[in-house]
Design an enzyme around this catalytic site. Structure first.
Site, PDB file in Angstrom:
ATOM      1  N   GLU A 176       0.841  -1.298   0.000  1.00  0.00           N
ATOM      2  CA  GLU A 176      -0.049  -0.180  -0.169  1.00  0.00           C
ATOM      3  C   GLU A 176       0.842   1.357  -0.164  1.00  0.00           C
ATOM      4  O   GLU A 176       0.631   2.134   0.926  1.00  0.00           O
ATOM      5  CB  GLU A 176      -0.834   0.064   1.303  1.00  0.00           C
ATOM      6  CG  GLU A 176      -2.155  -1.151   0.997  1.00  0.00           C
ATOM      7  CD  GLU A 176      -3.427  -0.963   1.928  1.00  0.00           C
ATOM      8  OE1 GLU A 176      -2.848  -0.486   3.068  1.00  0.00           O
ATOM      9  OE2 GLU A 176      -4.150  -1.373   1.571  1.00  0.00           O
ATOM     10  N   GLU A 381      -5.662  -8.297  -1.091  1.00  0.00           N
ATOM     11  CA  GLU A 381      -6.531  -8.016   0.341  1.00  0.00           C
ATOM     12  C   GLU A 381      -7.836  -7.769  -0.164  1.00  0.00           C
ATOM     13  O   GLU A 381      -8.186  -6.964  -0.919  1.00  0.00           O
ATOM     14  CB  GLU A 381      -5.801  -7.021   0.980  1.00  0.00           C
ATOM     15  CG  GLU A 381      -4.572  -7.296   1.688  1.00  0.00           C
ATOM     16  CD  GLU A 381      -4.000  -6.224   2.491  1.00  0.00           C
ATOM     17  OE1 GLU A 381      -4.818  -5.608   3.030  1.00  0.00           O
ATOM     18  OE2 GLU A 381      -2.910  -6.237   2.516  1.00  0.00           O
TER      19      GLU A 381
HETATM   20  C1  BG6 Z   1      -4.685  -2.864   4.694  1.00  0.00           C
HETATM   21  C2  BG6 Z   1      -3.243  -3.299   5.227  1.00  0.00           C
HETATM   22  O1  BG6 Z   1      -4.847  -1.429   4.802  1.00  0.00           O
HETATM   23  O2  BG6 Z   1      -5.862  -3.133   5.470  1.00  0.00           O
HETATM   24  C3  BG6 Z   1      -3.309  -4.384   6.303  1.00  0.00           C
HETATM   25  O3  BG6 Z   1      -2.360  -3.664   4.092  1.00  0.00           O
HETATM   26  C4  BG6 Z   1      -4.410  -3.998   7.150  1.00  0.00           C
HETATM   27  O4  BG6 Z   1      -2.260  -4.480   6.900  1.00  0.00           O
HETATM   28  C5  BG6 Z   1      -5.744  -4.035   6.204  1.00  0.00           C
HETATM   29  O5  BG6 Z   1      -4.606  -4.972   8.217  1.00  0.00           O
HETATM   30  C6  BG6 Z   1      -7.018  -4.058   7.325  1.00  0.00           C
HETATM   31  O6  BG6 Z   1      -7.231  -2.687   7.962  1.00  0.00           O
HETATM   32  P1  BG6 Z   1      -7.184  -2.929   9.522  1.00  0.00           P
HETATM   33  O7  BG6 Z   1      -6.965  -1.618  10.000  1.00  0.00           O
HETATM   34  O8  BG6 Z   1      -8.498  -3.081   9.731  1.00  0.00           O
HETATM   35  O9  BG6 Z   1      -6.329  -3.812  10.065  1.00  0.00           O
END
Ligand code: BG6
Length: 484
Positions: A176, A381
Site C-alpha cells: 500500500e 487483500e
Molecule cells: C490494509 C493493510 O490497509 O488493510 C493491512 O495492508 C490491514 O495491513 C488491512 O490490516 C485492514 O485494515 P485494518 O486497519 O482493519 O487492520
C-alpha cells in the site's frame, strides 16, 4: 462450471507484524510496529518514543504465529489454500536495517515456514515491506526521507531473493505504497516509509519519501529478475475507487485529480515513469524533489510483472469552490476522521468501523487497472472487519462475513468472465484473526479462524474454526463455482 484456471491462487493474506509476535525473539530488532500502541474503534494508535514499559503494544505478541505457524498453516491447508500471502519482517533479517550481515536465525525461520507451506501445496506470496521497517532506520535516518534507505532496502531484498530462490515465486515490494498520500499523515508516513519526523513541509516530504521508495522498489524488481528469472515481482496499491459525487463536470475533473494523486504510484511501478501531471504538480507547488536522471533511468528498468492491490471500500468526492483540486492529503478516511474532499456515498452502507461496503467497486477496480496497465492482476487483500460473538458451544456464526466475501467474489467473477480481466489470484484479508493495522485492536476480526485474544491482550490464543471456514473451503473446492 468452474470460473477460474486450475492454478488460480485462492488463499489468504496477512503481514508479519500483525500475527507473528516474537518481537524480540530469534535476534529480531524492533520495528516501527513495535512502538505503536493499541488504539480502538475511532481512537488512533500512538507512536511512542521507543518501547516504554507499561504501554500496550499489541504487535509484540500478536497471535504468536512465530511459534504456532505449523498449526496455522495446517488449517490453511485444510481449507485448500493455494496461496498464503505474508511478509518477511525486515527486522528478523536485518535487526537495525543498516547491519552489515543478515541474521541467520531470522532467515532460517522463513525457510522453515515456506517449506511448511509447500508441504500443503501452498504457494507463499511475499511482501518485502509491509508497515514494519526497522525502528532504527526511523530514528537514525528518518526512514525513506533519506536516500540511504534505498540501498538498505535493496540489500535486504537481494538477501531474500538469493535465499528463497525456488521457494518463493511471487514477490511484492511495498505494501500500500500510495497510502501515504492520505491522512492521517504522520501515521501513514511512518507505516509506509519509516518517516518519523514529518517536518514543516509534510506534503513535499511525503513526495520525496515516496519517490525514494519507488526507486528502491525498482531496484528490487531489477534484482529479482537477475537473481530468479522464474519469479514474478509486483507492486501493491491500496485501491479505493474514487467516484465523482455527481455528473457535474467539476466533480468529474475533481475525480480525475483524485485518481492522479492517489494512484500515480502505479504509473511509476507499471509504466516505469513519473507521470507528467505529477511533475507539473510539483512545479506548481514549488516542491523541490530530488530525482536524478540516473534514478529516472532506474525507474524505467524496474517495471513490475503484475499489479497487486487491496480492496475494501470506495469513496466519493465532490469539488469545493474554495479548493478546485482534490486533496485527499488533507482529507480523512471515514471512521478515522472525515474531512476535505471525501463525501458520504448515500448508496452504500458502512461497516462498524465506518468503511463503505461496495462489492461492485471491486469489478470497477479490476477494470480500472486492466484497461490502464494491461498487466496481470492479483487481489491481495479483501475482507470484512467485524465484531464476532462466540456462542456457548464455542462456535462463531459469521454469516455477515460470508455475505461480504460472496458478493465481492461474484463481482470478481464478472470482471474475469464478462470483462476479460487477467487475474492471477485472490488472497482474502485475513484468514485468521490478527492485530488490526489501523487501530491495533484484536476485536476487529477478519478471520475464518477465531483466535482467543481480546483488545486488552487477554486470552488463551486457542484457534477455532468459524462458520466462514467451511464456506471458503467449499468455494476453493469448487473453484468459485459454488458460493452459496
Ligand atoms: C490494509 C493493510 O490497509 O488493510 C493491512 O495492508 C490491514 O495491513 C488491512 O490490516 C485492514 O485494515 P485494518 O486497519 O482493519 O487492520
Amino acid at each position: 462450471m468452474a470460473h477460474f484456471p486450475k492454478d488460480f491462487l485462492w488463499g489468504g493474506a496477512v503481514a508479519a507484524h500483525q500475527l507473528e509476535g516474537g518481537w524480540n525473539k530469534g535476534g529480531k530488532g524492533p520495528s516501527i510496529a513495535d512502538v505503536m500502541t493499541a488504539g480502538g474503534n475511532g481512537i488512533p494508535r500512538r507512536i511512542t518514543d521507543g518501547v516504554i514499559e507499561g504501554e500496550n503494544y499489541p504487535n509484540h505478541e500478536a497471535i504468536d504465529f512465530y511459534t504456532h505457524y505449523r498449526e496455522d498453516i495446517a488449517l490453511f491447508g485444510e481449507m485448500g489454500f493455494k496461496a498464503f500471502r505474508t511478509s518477511i519482517a525486515w527486522t528478523r533479517i536485518f535487526p537495525n536495517g543498516d547491519d552489515a550481515e543478515p541474521n541467520e536465525e531470522g532467515l532460517a525461520f522463513y525457510d522453515d515456514m515456506f517449506d511448511c507451506c509447500h508441504e500443503y501445496g501452498i504457494e507463499p506470496v511475499i511482501t518485502l515491506q509491509h508497515f514494519e521497517m526497522p525502528y532504527h532506520l526511523a530514528t537514525e535516518y528518518n526512514g525513506f526521507a533519506d536516500k540511504r534507505c534505498i540501498d538498505f532496502f535493496e540489500r535486504f531484498a537481494r538477501v531474500c531473493f538469493e535465499r528463497y530462490k525456488g521457494k518463493v515465486k511471487y514477490w511484492m515490494t511495498f505494501n500500500e505504497i500510495n497510502n501515504q498520500s492520505a491522512a492521517p499523515i504522520a501515521h501513514h508516513m511512518l507505516q509506509e516509509g519509516a518517516v518519523l519526523n514529518i517536518g514543516d513541509k509534510p506534503e513535499e516530504l511525503m513526495y520525496q519519501a515516496s519517490i525514494n521508495e519507488l526507486i528502491a522498489s525498482a531496484k528490487a524488481v531489477k534484482a529479482c529478475h537477475e537473481i530468479d528469472p522464474d519469479a514474478m515481482i509486483g507492486c501493491m496499491i491500496a485501491f479505493c475507487p474514487l467516484y465523482a459525487k455527481t455528473c457535474d463536470p467539476k466533480d468529474q475533473m475533481e475525480k480525475t485529480w483524485a485518481d492522479h494523486k492517489r494512484y500515480w504510484y502505479c504509473d511509476v511501478h507499471a509504466k516505469g515513469r513519473v507521470p507528467a501531471y505529477i511533475f507539473r504538480y510539483w512545479e506548481r507547488m514549488g516542491f523541490n524533489i530530488d530525482l536524478s536522471d540516473e534514478e529516472i533511468a532506474i525507474l524505467k528498468e524496474g517495471i513490475v510483472d503484475y499489479i497487486g492491490f487491496s480492496y475494501y471500500m470506495s469513496f466519493a468526492t465532490a469539488a469545493r469552490d474554495d479548493n478546485p483540486e482534490f486533496n485527499f492529503y488533507e482529507a480523512g478516511i471515514p471512521g478515522v476522521g472525515q474531512a476535505g474532499d471525501i463525501v458520504p456515498n448515500e448508496f452504500l452502507k458502512t461497516t462498524d468501523w465506518g468503511w463503505p461496503v461496495d462489492p461492485l467497486g471491486l469489478r470497477y477496480a479490476l477494470n480500472w487497472f486492466y484497461e490502464r496497465y494491461d498487466q496481470p492482476l492479483m487481489i491481495v487483500e479483501n475482507g470484512f472487519g467485524a465484531y464476532d460473538k462466540v456462542e456457548a458451544d464455542g462456535s462463531v456464526d459469521d454469516s455477515y462475513r460470508i455475505d461480504y466475501l460472496r458478493e465481492h467474489i461474484r463481482a470478481m467473477i464478472d470482471a474475469v468472465e464478462k470483462d476479460g480481466v487477467n487475474l492471477l489470484g485472490y488472497t482474502m484479508w485475513a484468514p485468521i484473526d490478527i492485530v488490526s493495522a489501523s487501530s491495533g485492536e484484536m476485536d476487529k476480526r477478519y478471520g475464518f479462524i477465531y483466535v482467543d485474544k481480546n483488545n486488552a491482550g487477554e486470552g488463551t490464543l486457542a484457534r477455532s474454526r468459524k462458520k466462514s471456514f467451511y464456506w471458503y473451503k467449499h468455494v476453493i473446492e469448487t473453484n468459485g463455482a459454488e458460493l452459496d
